[in-house]
Motif scaffolding. Structure first.
Motif, short mmCIF file in Angstrom:
data_model
loop_
_atom_site.label_atom_id
_atom_site.label_comp_id
_atom_site.label_asym_id
_atom_site.label_seq_id
_atom_site.Cartn_x
_atom_site.Cartn_y
_atom_site.Cartn_z
N ASN B 62 94.73 180.66 64.02
CA ASN B 62 95.31 180.66 62.68
C ASN B 62 94.57 181.67 61.81
O ASN B 62 93.50 182.14 62.16
CB ASN B 62 95.19 179.27 62.06
N MET B 63 95.18 181.98 60.67
CA MET B 63 94.53 182.84 59.69
C MET B 63 94.30 182.10 58.37
O MET B 63 93.82 182.67 57.42
CB MET B 63 95.40 184.09 59.42
N ASP B 64 94.66 180.80 58.35
CA ASP B 64 94.57 180.05 57.10
C ASP B 64 93.15 179.75 56.69
O ASP B 64 92.82 179.73 55.51
CB ASP B 64 95.31 178.70 57.24
N THR B 65 92.29 179.52 57.69
CA THR B 65 90.90 179.17 57.38
C THR B 65 89.97 180.20 58.00
O THR B 65 90.33 180.92 58.92
CB THR B 65 90.54 177.79 57.96
N VAL B 66 88.75 180.23 57.47
CA VAL B 66 87.76 181.17 57.99
C VAL B 66 87.39 180.77 59.42
O VAL B 66 87.34 181.61 60.32
CB VAL B 66 86.51 181.19 57.08
N GLU B 67 87.16 179.47 59.62
CA GLU B 67 86.86 179.00 60.98
C GLU B 67 88.11 179.06 61.82
O GLU B 67 89.22 178.81 61.35
CB GLU B 67 86.33 177.56 60.94
N GLU B 68 87.94 179.34 63.09
CA GLU B 68 89.09 179.47 63.99
C GLU B 68 89.59 178.09 64.38
O GLU B 68 88.81 177.24 64.81
CB GLU B 68 88.68 180.25 65.24
#
Lengths: 190, 287
Positions: B62-68
């Motif tokens: 995803n690209m929503d959060t910094v963590e993958e």
């Protein structure tokens, strides 16, 4: 046996061969050094060791005339070094360099027209190349002929008379040179 | 920006304090993504199902959060992403990309183009000096150059269709094999803050330079604004993908839509009936 050895030593009278035998006491040792299948020479000097000690000097005897060290050139009256441009590293990630090569595979990856099944070709995207030179592959003569073909329609002869004359002269000269002074290519010989 | 209402006020009498806390909570929290139970993305149907090679499986992030966050696992077609990388073909492609658009404008004048030199400098005989016909002959200082560069010199040539096709396949395969290829669901990011993108890339260990590829050429606003301040984060549509860019950028990030389009295009060209006519030599003024 001794006569054989003696003859070997006497006949092979080359200094190079005999030199290491100077100082050797007996004839037998000398003979052994000359011909002994059980003896082998062992390499003990390697060029790599010489290089490891430091830079191997080249051009022995050559005197470098250019300054290798010392002060930079400066004016005598004002003791200030002559100006040198400050080094500015190039930006590898400016827009042009970062996106270099974009759309080169547009005929493979781009969408095709539904009816004609045609795609764009990378030669159609060479905006920074003169229009008559897009997709052109050839020698100077071929390039000039194409240039003349494109340029004469737009009244180039009236607007740029000297350049028009130079173009035509160059084409004529190249024609004479290529056809009278050079051999035709190998694939034209029957 | 999501606002969180306080269900239980800390001090029912102190309305000012409650308001302050309320707004603090609103400002400091980034929106947390509410997702259905993972995995969201289950599988992909491959066109031209591979007969002799196994499909390669990749995580979708995803690209929503910094963590993958891994949203699922998909198949990639081996003919596109698991082709044995041919370094010579990759080299040919890079060389072609650098050269085919190059035009050298270097020019030198011939003896008859240099100004002057029409008159014979001195008499043929009598002076005791060497004989000359023109002061612009190539042996003179300031004279014409015989076989010098002639402007403009094009370095154009067209690499074979299949060589370029295989260049793309080899590079994509090399990228996947070297863990430099990542798949994301889409390029939507929550903020247009450039530091968000930088933190994301650093956190996930993606290379210094990242190339984001999407199907559409109009990218979402946030990622466009965020990557604008960085020269090494670049956005590209699928039709703009090329071997040179893939090698210049350390990491390649494809969206699911981009993967679909890329596979469809490459497999189409690999399995078309009129490949011979499509891959014909390029002819001038034919396009």
């Amino acid at each position: 046996m001794t006569s054989l050895l003696g003859s070997m030593i006497s006949t092979l009278g080359m200094a190079l061969r005999y030199r290491p035998l100077i100082g050797v006491s007996s004839q037998v040792s000398k003979a052994n050094a000359l011909f002994n299948p059980e003896l082998t020479t062992v390499r003990f000097r390697y060029h790599a060791d010489k290089v490891a000690k430091g830079p191997v000097p080249r051009r022995h005897g050559y005197e470098e005339k250019l300054f290798q060290s010392g002060l930079l050139p400066r004016k005598v009256s004002v003791d200030k070094a002559l100006p040198m441009p400050t080094y500015k590293p190039k930006n590898s990630w400016n827009e042009k360099r970062a996106l270099f090569g974009q759309n080169d595979y547009i005929d493979i990856l781009g969408p095709s027209n539904e009816i004609s099944q045609k795609t764009l070709h990378p030669t159609q995207l060479l905006y920074h190349v003169p229009p008559w030179l897009r997709g052109v592959q050839g020698n100077e003569y071929q390039v000039l002929l194409r240039r003349r073909k494109f340029v004469q329609k737009k009244g180039y002869a009236l607007g740029h008379p000297t350049k028009w004359a130079t173009l035509n002269t160059r084409i004529k000269k190249l024609y004479t040179y290529l056809n009278h002074k050079t051999k035709s290519p190998f694939w034209k010989h029957s | 920006m999501v606002c969180y209402l306080l269900t239980k006020p800390t001090n029912p009498l102190n309305k000012k304090q409650n308001k302050k806390i309320f707004w603090l909570l609103v400002e400091e929290q980034l929106p947390t993504t509410i997702r259905p139970p993972l995995p969201i993305i289950h599988s992909r149907k491959l066109a031209f199902p591979p007969k002799f090679k196994a499909p390669r499986q990749v995580w979708v992030s995803n690209m929503d959060t910094v963590e993958e966050e891994k949203l699922g696992l998909i198949d990639l077609h081996p003919e596109v992403f698991a082709e044995r990388p041919r370094v010579d073909i990759i080299h040919e492609n890079v060389r072609w990309q650098q050269l085919y658009r190059h035009v050298s404008y270097a020019n030198t004048k011939m003896r008859y183009e240099v100004r002057g030199g029409g008159k014979k400098p001195r008499q043929q005989k009598g002076s005791g000096r060497s004989r000359h016909g023109s002061i612009r002959s190539p042996i003179w200082r300031g004279g014409g150059i015989v076989h010098g560069p002639r402007s403009p010199t094009p370095y154009f040539y067209m690499l074979g269709f299949n060589t370029r096709l295989n260049g793309l396949r080899s590079t994509l395969s090399a990228k996947l094999a070297q863990d430099d290829l990542h798949i994301v669901d889409s390029l939507d990011i929550p903020t247009d803050d450039p530091s968000y993108l930088e933190k994301l890339v650093e956190e996930r260990g993606w290379g210094p330079a990242v190339l984001f590829v999407d199907d559409n050429d109009i990218m979402p606003l946030n990622i466009t604004a965020a990557s604008d301040s960085y020269g090494h984060y670049n956005l590209m549509p699928v039709y703009g993908l090329n071997v040179y860019s893939m090698l210049k950028h350390h990491t390649l990030v494809l969206t699911l839509a981009a993967v679909e389009r890329l596979e469809e295009r490459l497999l189409f060209h690999l399995n078309r009936n009129d490949a011979a006519s499509a891959g014909q030599k390029y002819r001038l003024d034919s396009v």
